[in-house]
Design an enzyme around this catalytic site. Structure first.
Site, PDB file in Angstrom:
ATOM      1  N   PHE A 390       0.875  -1.169   0.000  1.00 52.98           N
ATOM      2  CA  PHE A 390       0.000   0.000   0.000  1.00 52.98           C
ATOM      3  C   PHE A 390       0.913   1.218   0.000  1.00 52.98           C
ATOM      4  O   PHE A 390       1.636   1.471   0.961  1.00 52.98           O
ATOM      5  CB  PHE A 390      -0.892   0.020   1.240  1.00 52.98           C
ATOM      6  CG  PHE A 390      -1.747   1.264   1.361  1.00 52.98           C
ATOM      7  CD1 PHE A 390      -3.115   1.198   1.157  1.00 52.98           C
ATOM      8  CD2 PHE A 390      -1.182   2.507   1.679  1.00 52.98           C
ATOM      9  CE1 PHE A 390      -3.909   2.345   1.270  1.00 52.98           C
ATOM     10  CE2 PHE A 390      -1.959   3.649   1.783  1.00 52.98           C
ATOM     11  CZ  PHE A 390      -3.323   3.570   1.578  1.00 52.98           C
ATOM     12  N   GLU A 391       0.886   1.981  -1.087  1.00 50.81           N
ATOM     13  CA  GLU A 391       1.635   3.229  -1.107  1.00 50.81           C
ATOM     14  C   GLU A 391       1.005   4.177  -2.118  1.00 50.81           C
ATOM     15  O   GLU A 391       0.477   3.765  -3.151  1.00 50.81           O
ATOM     16  CB  GLU A 391       3.117   3.004  -1.432  1.00 50.81           C
ATOM     17  CG  GLU A 391       3.414   2.426  -2.796  1.00 50.81           C
ATOM     18  CD  GLU A 391       4.913   2.233  -3.041  1.00 50.81           C
ATOM     19  OE1 GLU A 391       5.714   2.407  -2.099  1.00 50.81           O
ATOM     20  OE2 GLU A 391       5.277   1.904  -4.182  1.00 50.81           O
ATOM     21  N   VAL A 392       1.028   5.439  -1.757  1.00 49.67           N
ATOM     22  CA  VAL A 392       0.576   6.515  -2.636  1.00 49.67           C
ATOM     23  C   VAL A 392       1.771   7.438  -2.798  1.00 49.67           C
ATOM     24  O   VAL A 392       2.370   7.856  -1.795  1.00 49.67           O
ATOM     25  CB  VAL A 392      -0.618   7.273  -2.027  1.00 49.67           C
ATOM     26  CG1 VAL A 392      -1.117   8.337  -3.006  1.00 49.67           C
ATOM     27  CG2 VAL A 392      -1.739   6.313  -1.662  1.00 49.67           C
TER      28      VAL A 392
END
Length: 531
Positions: A390-392
């Site tokens: 999970f990364e933005v």
């Protein structure tokens, strides 16, 4: 020993006149000074049992002080009578002067009392390039972003563009699209993982993207089949792109020794490193580390949100995540900060240190690596990582000179194939070196699960279908019991957040908890379930 004894004898027992009187008369306390007079010693009439040497000593003391008996204060009053008989006025004077000299040495000057002192724990043995890794006071920024205020003004789906959503404001969808960031949801996925990506897409679309309609970009090392395309297109009204990873981004580089690589696969598989025996997994880690942002399809985008197959999104998200990142000048957003298995990348930190020594000019002046260094373990990397499933992130950051040089440095060293370098620790170290901590965001409010690692925000029953987790959840779940690596004293997320998150309960000790079967990480005052 003889010299010290002689000096002491001359100082305390000598019957001669005081040796300092003529040499340093300016150092003496004169009776004309009323302030110093209060510290003068009284004259004492020697008892009849005193020896001639005592009389001589008293006479010398009288010459030394050259003042009448003060009536205001005497340090001898506070000395027990039994001790007072065996101590001379000169000894009291020397001890008193020594006491006040010690106070002057310990207490800082008055002009420094109001200063705010900022301390940083940098291991003393680290090389000079690490000295630039210092905290910068937020006051140094003229107009720092205010993420909390932004959320207060932009939540409740203020920037949603889906006309089917009853919470959308009465603003033209076309106007909102023209102002919003150039962003995409990206996923590296195979045709065989269709069921897993359907689950991930369904939940993220329901909780968020059906309101914001950002495009999806799917990547594969081979062309997607019609079944995959049809199934995914039925899940969203957003545009979808299906892309193939270039062959040179998914194959063994020509500088890699194939025999050594095969030995690495066998060894890491034998000792139980996760997926350490899989060739495709090495290609995937390398691509996610340094090639995904180079793909031609992403040249039209500035932001990405990585979505894996077989993950869960538990919470309704009522704001534009990409707009939040852009408007608050964030470069990277994460959801979990946990330990990785250090056996996967034994040389990663050594190579990173050599990179810093070779390119100190690339390190951001506000960078903070302290939370990634373990002072108990010679200042080495503590193996904490942003869980990159999970990364933005800001694609322009990854395309920047500093990150590109760092990735190329690691890639040429062969760590993706001779070891099993992962994209998570590499992204973590890159972000920590080249981005101020103020531009890294913890998406605590987004409930998420990948395999055994699960994160659920507190006080969120009204919008999340999950049980809230403590902030330390998942800390070392990726580290097998057989791994000999040393765990840091504090959990990864607490080291990143710092401040009150590191405070321990009174009377608690890590060793004491472990003696009774605990893991040594349950002594914190804040659990993360209240905020």
């Amino acid at each position: 020993m003889g010299i010290l004894a002689t000096a002491a004898r001359k100082l305390f027992r000598s019957t001669d006149r005081d040796p300092f009187y003529e040499k340093s008369p300016k150092l003496l306390a004169t009776p004309s000074n009323p302030i110093l007079a209060k510290f003068e010693l009284p004259s004492v009439t020697p008892s009849c049992s005193s020896s001639s040497s005592s009389s001589s000593s008293l006479s010398s003391s009288s010459t030394f002080w050259n003042s009448p008996t003060p009536s205001i204060w005497s340090p001898r009053r506070y000395i027990p009578a039994r001790v007072r008989k065996n101590i001379s006025r000169r000894q009291v004077a020397v001890l008193t002067c020594g006491f006040f000299a010690l106070l002057v040495w310990i207490i800082p000057p008055p002009q420094t009392w109001g200063r705010q002192v900022v301390r940083i724990n940098v291991p003393h043995h680290l090389a000079s390039p690490y000295q630039v890794l210092r905290p910068i006071a937020e006051a140094a920024r003229k107009h720092p972003p205010d993420p909390q205020r932004w959320l207060e003004h932009n939540s409740n789906n203020k920037n949603a563009i889906s006309s089917s959503n009853r919470l959308v404001n009465a603003v033209s969808p076309h106007a909102l699209v023209s102002k919003r960031p150039r962003a995409a949801l990206i996923s590296l996925v195979r045709n065989s993982e269709l069921e897993g990506i359907v689950q991930s897409m369904t939940q993220l679309e329901y909780h968020w993207n059906r309101k914001y309609q950002y495009p999806w970009v799917f990547f594969n090392d081979e062309p997607f089949n019609d079944e995959f395309k049809a199934a995914t297109q039925n899940l969203t009204s957003s545009k979808i792109y299906y892309e193939v990873v270039p062959k040179d981004h998914w194959s063994l580089p020509d500088w890699i020794d194939e025999g050594r690589f095969m030995n690495s696969l066998e060894y890491l598989g034998a000792i139980g490193v996760g997926k350490g025996w899989m060739i495709s997994y090495r290609h995937m880690c390398r691509w996610n580390s340094g090639f995904f942002y180079r793909h031609p399809r992403l040249k039209d985008f500035d932001w990405y949100w990585r979505v894996e197959p077989d993950v869960h999104f538990f919470c309704d998200i009522d704001y534009d995540v990409f707009r939040f990142m852009r408007d608050n000048n964030m470069k990277y957003g994460f959801n979990m900060n946990i330990l990785d298995d250090a056996r996967s990348f034994p040389s990663l930190w050594a190579r990173t240190r050599s990179f810093i020594n070779a390119h100190p000019e690339l390190i951001h002046p506000e960078a903070d690596l302290d939370w990634l260094l373990d002072a108990r373990n010679n200042g080495d990397y503590n193996n904490c990582q942003f869980f990159s499933n999970f990364e933005v992130g800001d694609l322009n950051f990854f395309r920047g000179k500093a990150n590109e040089k760092y990735f190329d440095w690691l890639d040429r060293g062969g760590g993706f194939y001779y070891e099993r370098f992962g994209d998570a620790p590499i992204h973590t170290l890159s972000v920590a070196m080249f981005v101020p901590k103020s531009e890294i965001w913890f998406f605590r409010d987004i409930g998420y699960q990948h395999d055994i690692n699960r994160h659920c925000p507190p006080q969120s029953a009204h919008r999340c279908a999950c049980e809230p987790t403590p902030i330390d959840e998942n800390f070392y779940r990726l580290v097998p019991l057989e791994s000999p690596q040393k765990k840091p004293d504090d959990t990864c997320i607490r080291q990143f957040l710092g401040g009150d998150w590191l405070h321990k309960k009174v009377g608690w000790s890590q060793d004491g908890e472990r003696m009774f079967g605990g893991d040594g990480y349950h002594g914190y005052e804040l659990t993360g379930l209240d905020s």
